[in-house]
Design a protein around this motif. Structure first.
Motif, PDB file in Angstrom:
ATOM      1  N   ALA A 263     -51.132 -10.633 -10.626  1.00  0.00           N
ATOM      2  CA  ALA A 263     -50.119  -9.599 -10.825  1.00  0.00           C
ATOM      3  C   ALA A 263     -50.284  -8.467  -9.818  1.00  0.00           C
ATOM      4  O   ALA A 263     -49.315  -8.020  -9.193  1.00  0.00           O
ATOM      5  CB  ALA A 263     -50.210  -9.055 -12.250  1.00  0.00           C
ATOM      6  N   ALA A 264     -51.518  -8.004  -9.631  1.00  0.00           N
ATOM      7  CA  ALA A 264     -51.762  -6.913  -8.686  1.00  0.00           C
ATOM      8  C   ALA A 264     -51.392  -7.317  -7.262  1.00  0.00           C
ATOM      9  O   ALA A 264     -50.767  -6.543  -6.527  1.00  0.00           O
ATOM     10  CB  ALA A 264     -53.232  -6.481  -8.752  1.00  0.00           C
ATOM     11  N   LEU A 265     -51.765  -8.529  -6.873  1.00  0.00           N
ATOM     12  CA  LEU A 265     -51.458  -8.997  -5.520  1.00  0.00           C
ATOM     13  C   LEU A 265     -49.962  -9.170  -5.290  1.00  0.00           C
ATOM     14  O   LEU A 265     -49.454  -8.882  -4.208  1.00  0.00           O
ATOM     15  CB  LEU A 265     -52.161 -10.335  -5.265  1.00  0.00           C
ATOM     16  N   LYS A 266     -49.270  -9.670  -6.293  1.00  0.00           N
ATOM     17  CA  LYS A 266     -47.842  -9.901  -6.135  1.00  0.00           C
ATOM     18  C   LYS A 266     -47.043  -8.596  -6.148  1.00  0.00           C
ATOM     19  O   LYS A 266     -46.076  -8.436  -5.402  1.00  0.00           O
ATOM     20  CB  LYS A 266     -47.325 -10.828  -7.247  1.00  0.00           C
ATOM     21  N   PHE A 267     -47.466  -7.654  -6.992  1.00  0.00           N
ATOM     22  CA  PHE A 267     -46.690  -6.424  -7.138  1.00  0.00           C
ATOM     23  C   PHE A 267     -47.037  -5.367  -6.087  1.00  0.00           C
ATOM     24  O   PHE A 267     -46.190  -4.519  -5.775  1.00  0.00           O
ATOM     25  CB  PHE A 267     -46.875  -5.838  -8.540  1.00  0.00           C
ATOM     26  N   ALA A 268     -48.253  -5.399  -5.544  1.00  0.00           N
ATOM     27  CA  ALA A 268     -48.656  -4.352  -4.589  1.00  0.00           C
ATOM     28  C   ALA A 268     -47.682  -4.227  -3.414  1.00  0.00           C
ATOM     29  O   ALA A 268     -47.180  -3.119  -3.141  1.00  0.00           O
ATOM     30  CB  ALA A 268     -50.082  -4.610  -4.096  1.00  0.00           C
ATOM     31  N   PRO A 269     -47.388  -5.302  -2.671  1.00  0.00           N
ATOM     32  CA  PRO A 269     -46.467  -5.134  -1.535  1.00  0.00           C
ATOM     33  C   PRO A 269     -45.038  -4.818  -1.964  1.00  0.00           C
ATOM     34  O   PRO A 269     -44.302  -4.147  -1.220  1.00  0.00           O
ATOM     35  CB  PRO A 269     -46.542  -6.497  -0.826  1.00  0.00           C
ATOM     36  N   ILE A 270     -44.653  -5.279  -3.142  1.00  0.00           N
ATOM     37  CA  ILE A 270     -43.311  -4.972  -3.638  1.00  0.00           C
ATOM     38  C   ILE A 270     -43.196  -3.480  -3.933  1.00  0.00           C
ATOM     39  O   ILE A 270     -42.197  -2.817  -3.586  1.00  0.00           O
ATOM     40  CB  ILE A 270     -43.001  -5.804  -4.901  1.00  0.00           C
ATOM     41  N   LEU A 271     -44.227  -2.911  -4.561  1.00  0.00           N
ATOM     42  CA  LEU A 271     -44.209  -1.501  -4.920  1.00  0.00           C
ATOM     43  C   LEU A 271     -44.320  -0.608  -3.684  1.00  0.00           C
ATOM     44  O   LEU A 271     -43.638   0.428  -3.582  1.00  0.00           O
ATOM     45  CB  LEU A 271     -45.350  -1.195  -5.886  1.00  0.00           C
ATOM     46  N   VAL A 272     -45.164  -0.999  -2.747  1.00  0.00           N
ATOM     47  CA  VAL A 272     -45.338  -0.210  -1.514  1.00  0.00           C
ATOM     48  C   VAL A 272     -44.143  -0.389  -0.585  1.00  0.00           C
ATOM     49  O   VAL A 272     -43.767   0.518   0.159  1.00  0.00           O
ATOM     50  CB  VAL A 272     -46.643  -0.625  -0.796  1.00  0.00           C
ATOM     51  N   GLY A 273     -43.536  -1.582  -0.644  1.00  0.00           N
ATOM     52  CA  GLY A 273     -42.421  -1.883   0.245  1.00  0.00           C
ATOM     53  C   GLY A 273     -42.851  -2.596   1.499  1.00  0.00           C
ATOM     54  O   GLY A 273     -42.048  -2.772   2.427  1.00  0.00           O
ATOM     55  N   SER A 274     -44.127  -3.025   1.529  1.00  0.00           N
ATOM     56  CA  SER A 274     -44.637  -3.681   2.727  1.00  0.00           C
ATOM     57  C   SER A 274     -45.951  -4.390   2.414  1.00  0.00           C
ATOM     58  O   SER A 274     -46.730  -3.945   1.569  1.00  0.00           O
ATOM     59  CB  SER A 274     -44.876  -2.653   3.842  1.00  0.00           C
ATOM     60  N   SER A 275     -46.190  -5.490   3.137  1.00  0.00           N
ATOM     61  CA  SER A 275     -47.478  -6.174   3.045  1.00  0.00           C
ATOM     62  C   SER A 275     -48.454  -5.673   4.094  1.00  0.00           C
ATOM     63  O   SER A 275     -49.598  -6.155   4.162  1.00  0.00           O
ATOM     64  CB  SER A 275     -47.277  -7.694   3.231  1.00  0.00           C
ATOM     65  N   ASP A 276     -48.048  -4.728   4.908  1.00  0.00           N
ATOM     66  CA  ASP A 276     -48.897  -4.162   5.949  1.00  0.00           C
ATOM     67  C   ASP A 276     -49.987  -3.319   5.281  1.00  0.00           C
ATOM     68  O   ASP A 276     -49.702  -2.274   4.679  1.00  0.00           O
ATOM     69  CB  ASP A 276     -48.061  -3.306   6.897  1.00  0.00           C
ATOM     70  N   ILE A 277     -51.227  -3.775   5.391  1.00  0.00           N
ATOM     71  CA  ILE A 277     -52.335  -3.104   4.724  1.00  0.00           C
ATOM     72  C   ILE A 277     -52.469  -1.651   5.159  1.00  0.00           C
ATOM     73  O   ILE A 277     -52.884  -0.786   4.380  1.00  0.00           O
ATOM     74  CB  ILE A 277     -53.662  -3.862   4.990  1.00  0.00           C
ATOM     75  N   ALA A 278     -52.106  -1.360   6.391  1.00  0.00           N
ATOM     76  CA  ALA A 278     -52.202   0.012   6.895  1.00  0.00           C
ATOM     77  C   ALA A 278     -51.343   0.973   6.076  1.00  0.00           C
ATOM     78  O   ALA A 278     -51.666   2.159   5.956  1.00  0.00           O
ATOM     79  CB  ALA A 278     -51.791   0.063   8.368  1.00  0.00           C
TER      80      ALA A 278
END
Length: 341
Positions: A263-278
């Motif tokens: 859940a955390a992995l799937k929602f993190a980029p959705i919530l941030v709006g990007s998969s860019d770790i930076a």
């Protein structure tokens, strides 16, 4: 995943060995070896072949070794040869002590069936996303945990082959009522404590997963770690079952931790709006993603307990509550990811 005759033959050995040492012990080895493989990957070694063949293949794949052990226990109970007259829900006792070739052979056969069915389920089309940038650059997110679903489908078949209580075990008790002395994990079967274990272990696992991804991608730029990092908490939970086997009142949490991390992995980029770790640095949405992981962990714990009461606690063969919760939970999470991304 493609069919391989060598792997099928080896799965007979894996299933029989899982029966010999006990299904739960086999699963503990799965978690332990996964942590070794993950450590190698973090150290720059490509451990994919090791993970696929040993951890999730014919050696200690849960759909092979654990399932073989559980099925063999059910068969041994039907034959009346379980030590002390234990019923077929006993996945802890090593069945080597029975000294029966047929019991080990049953474990081997069901190990082969687990390998075959998992291959079939892996052919089902996966959910896709509209924007791969919101899912680490990949277009597909899977459709379920096929290993967990394989365990459940075959375990239900085993119940009707070797057991007598039926799927929902309501012959002597109401659906969610636990009979006297018929517990799955007695010290965590209260709804409140189960939710608490799920929330706290879920927070731990979600945090660990996110941190591993951030660390590895920052240092290497390789997003391949995502598929491995999501199982860190699950593997730790599996290893803690050593203490449960020794009689200590340890919680069973692998269904909670795996769902929390996914859940955390799937929602993190959705919530941030990007998969860019930076772009994740100091972003409050990462905190939200970890909290979502904790909440999903709690829900996974409650689901596992409900399924334990409905199908396992009052039954006479083992239908694994964590695997049941995992395949349902992953299916829901993958479907939600497909919609939101």
């Amino acid at each position: 995943m493609e069919f391989d005759l060598l792997w099928l033959v080896a799965s007979f050995g894996g299933g029989a060995f899982g029966a010999a040492i006990g299904g739960q012990t086999a699963f503990i080895f799965t978690g332990l070896l996964y942590l070794i493989g993950l450590g190698g990957y973090l150290g720059g070694i490509d451990t994919g072949a090791f993970m696929g063949s040993v951890v999730f293949g014919p050696v200690f794949g849960p759909h092979i070794a654990f399932l073989g052990g559980a099925a063999a226990a059910a068969y041994a109970a039907k034959k009346g040869v379980m030590a002390g007259g234990a019923n077929g829900r006993d996945i802890v006792t090593p069945l080597a002590g029975i000294s029966r070739v047929d019991v080990l052979a049953v474990g081997g056969v069901f190990g082969m069936l687990g390998y075959l069915l998992n291959n079939v389920l892996a052919m089902v089309p996966a959910f896709t996303v509209n924007d791969p940038a919101l899912q680490y650059g990949v277009e597909t997110v899977g459709w379920t945990d096929t290993v967990a679903l394989t365990i459940i489908i075959i375990s239900i078949a085993v119940r009707f082959m070797f057991g007598t209580t039926g799927l929902f075990s309501t012959r002597d008790h109401k659906l969610l009522e636990v009979g006297e002395g018929k517990h799955w994990v007695e010290h965590q079967e209260g709804w409140g404590i189960t939710a608490m274990h799920g929330f706290t272990s879920g927070l731990m696992s979600a945090f660990a997963t996110i941190m591993i991804v951030v660390f590895y991608v920052t240092n290497t730029g390789d997003y391949g770690i995502v598929g491995y990092a999501q199982l860190i908490g699950w593997a730790i939970s599996a290893v803690t079952l050593i203490f449960l086997s020794l009689g200590m009142k340890t919680p069973v949490t692998h269904h909670m931790t795996i769902l929390a991390s996914i859940a955390a992995l799937k929602f993190a980029p959705i919530l941030v709006g990007s998969s860019d770790i930076a772009e994740w640095a100091d972003n409050s949405m990462i905190v939200v993603a970890v909290v979502i992981g904790g909440i999903v962990g709690a829900l996974g714990g409650l689901l596992g307990e409900a399924l334990a009461r409905a199908t396992n606690s009052n039954g006479d063969t083992h239908i694994d509550p964590p695997a049941f919760a995992i395949w349902i939970g992953t299916t829901v999470l993958f479907a939600m990811t497909s919609i939101l991304a």
